[in-house]
Motif scaffolding. Structure first.
Motif: not given
Length: 182
Positions: A86-89, A92, A116-119, A129
């Motif tokens: 789970y990321g910003k978008e 993924r 990418q960075e995780m959210e 996370y």
């Protein structure tokens, strides 16, 4: 924590059981796996983008004995698993580099990275996370079961030895109360 969500029931495995390699019995997709079942892994800290991580899975000895061994390179997968985080978008795809478990059928490691960075992800039960394994296709003859899950073992390597090259003495996964006699 690892939380397996499936159509039968929800199973939650806490950090203590995860640290007891060989001491649990966890069906990541339930006892009757079907496409759409998933297993989520909730972490306290985000994974770093670009870094290679290893998820170590242990299968009970009795389960390994139920299957005929398969020759290396000639394995035909019995399931298709999609790994994501789970990321910003939103969700993924994970970059899975290697799966020695053959979709949770044998013990081994799954090597992966996030790009990418995780959210933080929250659902009705918990938050954190998250990365997950989603069962896309299934022809499992026996439901996969795990007796241990851990991440990023630390290798202990003996440098001075009677062997010609160094070899791995043991691995540790960062959980407390692990001791090794050298």
């Amino acid at each position: 924590r690892a939380i397996g969500k499936n159509t039968e029931k929800r199973e939650t495995i806490g950090r203590y059981l995860l640290s007891c390699m060989g001491g649990m019995c966890f069906y990541p997709f339930g006892r009757k796996p079907r496409p759409g079942d998933l297993c989520r892994f909730y972490l306290e800290k985000a994974l770093e983008p670009g870094r290679l991580y290893h998820l170590f899975c242990q299968v009970p000895k009795a389960e390994e004995g139920e299957r005929n061994p398969w020759p290396e390179g000639d394995f035909f997968p019995l399931a298709e698993i999609e790994w994501s985080y789970y990321g910003k978008e939103g969700w993924r795809l994970l970059s899975v580099r290697k799966d020695e478990t053959h979709e949770f059928l044998s013990g081994g490691r799954i090597s992966f990275s996030v790009d990418q960075e995780m959210e933080i992800f929250s659902d009705e039960e918990t938050g954190g996370y998250v990365f997950q394994a989603v069962l896309k296709e299934s022809s499992y003859d026996v439901a996969p079961v795990l007796s241990g899950i851990s991440m990023n073992h630390i290798l202990l390597i003996q440098k001075e030895t009677w062997r010609e090259e160094p070899f791995t003495v043991a691995t540790a996964n960062g959980f407390p109360f692990q001791e090794y006699l050298l």
